[in-house]
Design a protein around this motif. Structure first.
Motif, PDB file in Angstrom:
ATOM      1  N   ILE A  65       0.821  -1.205   0.000  1.00  0.00           N
ATOM      2  CA  ILE A  65       0.000   0.000   0.000  1.00  0.00           C
ATOM      3  C   ILE A  65       0.858   1.260   0.000  1.00  0.00           C
ATOM      4  N   ASP A  66       2.003   1.203   0.707  1.00  0.00           N
ATOM      5  CA  ASP A  66       2.865   2.380   0.814  1.00  0.00           C
ATOM      6  C   ASP A  66       3.803   2.557  -0.375  1.00  0.00           C
ATOM      7  N   ARG A  70      -2.218   4.652  -4.631  1.00  0.00           N
ATOM      8  CA  ARG A  70      -3.335   4.112  -3.849  1.00  0.00           C
ATOM      9  C   ARG A  70      -4.652   4.150  -4.593  1.00  0.00           C
ATOM     10  N   ALA A 117      -5.817   1.307   2.289  1.00  0.00           N
ATOM     11  CA  ALA A 117      -5.476   2.166   1.157  1.00  0.00           C
ATOM     12  C   ALA A 117      -6.299   3.447   1.191  1.00  0.00           C
ATOM     13  N   LEU A 121      -5.177   7.337   1.142  1.00  0.00           N
ATOM     14  CA  LEU A 121      -5.691   8.208   0.078  1.00  0.00           C
ATOM     15  C   LEU A 121      -6.309   9.475   0.670  1.00  0.00           C
ATOM     16  N   ARG A 188       1.871   9.612  -5.248  1.00  0.00           N
ATOM     17  CA  ARG A 188       2.167   8.427  -4.456  1.00  0.00           C
ATOM     18  C   ARG A 188       3.152   8.781  -3.349  1.00  0.00           C
ATOM     19  N   GLY A 334       0.095   3.446   5.121  1.00  0.00           N
ATOM     20  CA  GLY A 334      -0.479   2.128   4.873  1.00  0.00           C
ATOM     21  C   GLY A 334      -0.054   1.123   5.918  1.00  0.00           C
TER      22      GLY A 334
END
Length: 396
Positions: A65-66, A70, A117, A121, A188, A334
């Motif tokens: 996730i990181d 996302r 996620a 976000l 990101r 995340g």
């Protein structure tokens, strides 16, 4: 970015609402099928275990996730979730009953990835002062759909057949993916050099441990998670003592949901006024008070207690999610979120199992009182001195 967020947050809301409506409609199906096809309460109970297990390994997902976009991850997760629930339509007899367990795992993975996620976000889209309101709105929606979704799912199952519930769930995930696709691109998280799997996976937990405010709040919730799951077994003993059958859980579940939705609508104001750490503790305290009221042998008190419990769960959940977002840098958001999910999942696994075993030998009233006392006292570990509160520089 905040101006864009106010205009485009509706797509986040629509995407989550669509995915949650489908998930909620399918929520009871694996357990119902396991019970119907095998006749075993244990087989049905294992569904919850398989759903929860992915949460324990959530930090592994946090690394992904990181390191990815996302928004695109949410799109892919929704489409993969649509595929993952499809095998449930093939369950037709005892020989295919085993399919409910991989589907439960897939549902647990979907829940973990989508919400972790989404936490990252939202942190990238919204200014800090708007996070509590967004979390409160999404939580209220989720709880409301958890009230309506199972009723819709059971109605489709009884009226049309299992395949209709599965198709409906698949379509909602596809709609959710389309909603997330409508969002503007969000930068990101900054990429950092890979160190090792152990270091990367543990980054979220280390951040939480290194932040005193997060550490105290997590300690409070850890105590809560370690005992709260026992109520899954104890509630049936409490209802039996009231002279009602297991079907009375329909009323208690509705009361829990109503309390959760009602508190969700006002939780953002409470968090803004009193701060996230205080509301984490307040939510756990309210839950402990509600469980203590289970010992009053009156049906109306039991229903009211469940509404109070729902309010406590929502208040602590909104406050903790917001605190994690405000206190964590974007590059580990995340993993911080999945670390929280792992603590929750592990605690629930332990407490559900321990509660089921202890209920065989210990009077349910003793166990209910014990759960209540732990929850009432847990907020003490989250207390701050006046000097510590003044030293905390909360972002506005």
């Amino acid at each position: 970015m905040a101006v864009l967020a106010r205009r485009d947050f509706r797509w986040v809301f629509a995407g989550l609402a669509a995915s949650m409506l489908g998930d909620a409609s399918l929520l009871l199906m694996p357990a119902i099928l396991a019970k119907t096809l095998t006749g075993s309460n244990s087989a049905a109970g294992l569904v919850l275990l398989f759903f929860t297990v992915p949460m324990v390994f959530a930090p592994l997902l946090g690394v992904v996730i990181d390191r990815v976009d996302r928004r695109r991850l949410l799109m892919v997760a929704c489409l993969v979730s649509a595929v993952a629930v499809s095998p449930l339509a093939l369950v037709s007899g005892r020989s295919t009953a085993w399919l409910v367990y991989p589907v439960a795992v897939g549902m647990g993975l979907s829940y973990t990835v989508i919400f972790s996620a989404l936490a990252g976000l939202l942190k990238g889209m919204l200014p800090a002062r708007e996070l509590a309101g967004a979390n409160a709105l999404l939580t209220s929606t989720r709880q409301g759909l958890r009230l309506l979704g199972p009723l819709l799912g059971v109605a489709l199952y009884a009226g049309v057949g299992l395949w209709s519930v599965v198709v409906f769930d698949v379509l909602t995930f596809v709609v959710a993916a389309g909603c997330f696709a409508m969002l503007p691109s969000v930068p990101r998280p900054p990429r950092r050099a890979w160190v090792s799997l152990r270091v990367e996976v543990g980054a979220g937990a280390r951040h939480v441990w290194g932040e005193p405010v997060l550490r105290r709040a997590m300690a409070c919730l850890s105590l809560f998670f370690l005992v709260a799951g026992a109520t899954e077994s104890l509630i049936f003993a409490v209802i039996e003592a009231l002279g009602r059958g297991p079907e009375f859980t329909a009323f208690t579940s509705v009361a829990l949901g109503v309390g959760a939705v009602g508190c969700g609508l006002g939780s953002a104001r409470l968090v803004a006024r009193f701060g996230e750490p205080a509301m984490v503790g307040a939510g756990v305290f309210l839950y402990g008070l509600a469980i203590g009221l289970w010992l009053v042998p009156v049906e109306a008190v039991m229903v009211g207690a469940m509404a109070l419990a729902g309010a406590g769960l929502t208040l602590s959940g909104v406050a903790m999610r917001t605190l994690l977002q405000r206190r964590s840098p974007d590059e580990v958001m995340g993993r911080v979120s999945t670390a929280y999910d792992a603590v929750a999942g592990a605690g629930q696994l332990v407490s559900v199992g321990a509660g089921a075993l202890l209920a065989l030998w210990v009077d349910y009233r003793v166990l209910v009182a014990a759960v209540s006392v732990v929850c009432l006292l847990a907020p003490l570990v989250n207390l701050q001195s006046k000097a510590a509160r003044l030293a905390e520089n909360y972002p506005s």
